[in-house]
Design an enzyme around this catalytic site. Structure first.
Site, short mmCIF file in Angstrom:
data_model
loop_
_atom_site.label_atom_id
_atom_site.label_comp_id
_atom_site.label_asym_id
_atom_site.label_seq_id
_atom_site.Cartn_x
_atom_site.Cartn_y
_atom_site.Cartn_z
N LYS A 190 48.43 34.92 27.50
CA LYS A 190 47.75 34.88 28.84
C LYS A 190 47.06 36.14 28.92
CE LYS A 190 49.11 35.41 33.40
NZ LYS A 190 48.51 36.17 33.93
N ASP A 198 42.84 34.69 32.38
CA ASP A 198 43.36 34.55 33.92
C ASP A 198 42.55 35.30 34.79
OD1 ASP A 198 44.98 33.94 36.21
OD2 ASP A 198 46.35 35.41 35.79
N LEU A 199 41.10 34.96 35.05
CA LEU A 199 40.41 35.95 35.78
C LEU A 199 40.18 35.31 37.26
CD1 LEU A 199 37.72 36.96 33.26
CD2 LEU A 199 39.86 38.11 33.85
N LYS A 200 40.72 34.32 37.75
CA LYS A 200 40.41 33.62 39.15
C LYS A 200 39.37 33.78 39.65
CE LYS A 200 45.52 34.51 39.75
NZ LYS A 200 45.66 35.27 38.73
N THR A 253 50.90 32.79 45.05
CA THR A 253 52.45 32.69 45.63
C THR A 253 52.60 34.03 46.31
OG1 THR A 253 52.88 33.65 43.20
CG2 THR A 253 53.12 31.44 43.88
N ARG A 308 57.62 39.45 31.61
CA ARG A 308 58.55 40.47 31.57
C ARG A 308 59.92 39.81 30.60
NH1 ARG A 308 57.96 42.63 37.30
NH2 ARG A 308 57.32 40.51 37.34
#
Ligand code: C5P
Length: 232
Positions: free
Chosen positions: A32, A59-61, A119, A211
């Site tokens: 990603k 993942d650029l939303k 979230t 992570r």
């Protein structure tokens, strides 16, 4: 399609990314690329990682007027990413325009996912700042249903919401879930977490892991542990 571990390349620049990916020798994890890396390095980082043989979730939303999103999605589609996303709050016409822009001449296109409520947004903040007077779970399911109506393939959601989304939109509708931690690893800043094995049990299609892999002493072993728990 589905059931894979996506490694979040949350690094500040290309050098760290390539050093990290070089450790995987022959293996080619799905990765990603988020805003930080993309804005720092531009489309070239996408081309280079594709050339190395990885599948990419960009993942650029996206969230803008339908025509702008359609044109931007067309660019992403030509970059040959495998998965990309937008905010469902852009509404159904924006999501439909995005799909149109994403679809190549031969009819193929990357997987398109919606982001429901981030979230990081609590129910209290959603109600106070956005004036959405509904339980957050209802908003998430409503946005997911809108995404399905518009023709999207699925949504990004916390693993704790995945079952709700599946109930609302059906088993075939993808849930891609970050917030993954091994039973014995640090939570970091994530609050609503799940192990790869539990994410498998609740029916997630893809897990996004940062992570626990990128900061591990042995990232390749951590990646393989994720695969083992999640894909089996
Ligand atoms: O390091 P960690 O596993 O927490 O990274 C999770 C990745 O998933 C990060 O790239 C983070 O931005 C992303 N993400 C998330 N929660 C969301 C959406 C995306 O953690 N709701």
């Amino acid at each position: 399609m589905g059931k894979d571990v996506i490694v979040a390349l949350d690094f500040a620049g290309a050098k760290q990314v390539y050093d990290f990916l070089d450790r995987f020798s022959g293996k080619k994890p799905y990765v990603k690329i988020g805003m930080e890396l993309f804005y720092a390095e531009g489309p070239e980082i996408v081309r280079e990682i594709k050339k190395r043989g990885h599948q990419i979730f960009l993942d650029l939303k996206l969230h803008d007027i339908p025509n702008t999103v359609k044109k931007a999605m067309n660019v992403l589609s030509r970059l040959d990413v495998d998965m990309c996303n937008l905010h469902c709050s852009g509404t159904i016409p924006m999501m439909e325009a995005a799909l149109e822009g994403l679809t190549r001449e031969d009819g193929s296109r990357p997987i398109l996912l919606g982001v429901t409520q981030l979230t990081s947004t609590s129910e209290e903040v959603m109600q106070r700042d956005l004036l959405i007077d509904a339980p957050i779970a209802d908003t998430i399911c409503h946005y997911a249903r809108n995404a399905k109506t518009a023709g999207l393939d699925g949504v990004v959601c916390s693993p704790l919401e995945a079952s709700l989304v599946k109930e609302a939109c059906g088993k075939e509708f993808f849930t891609v879930t970050p917030g993954i931690r091994f039973a014995d690893s640090a939570k970091d800043d994530q609050r609503r977490i799940m192990t790869p094995a539990d994410a498998k049990k609740i029916g997630s299609d893809y897990i996004v892991v940062g992570r626990p892999i990128t900061a591990a002493e042995d990232p390749v072993a951590a990646y393989e542990r994720c695969l083992e728990e999640f894909v089996g």
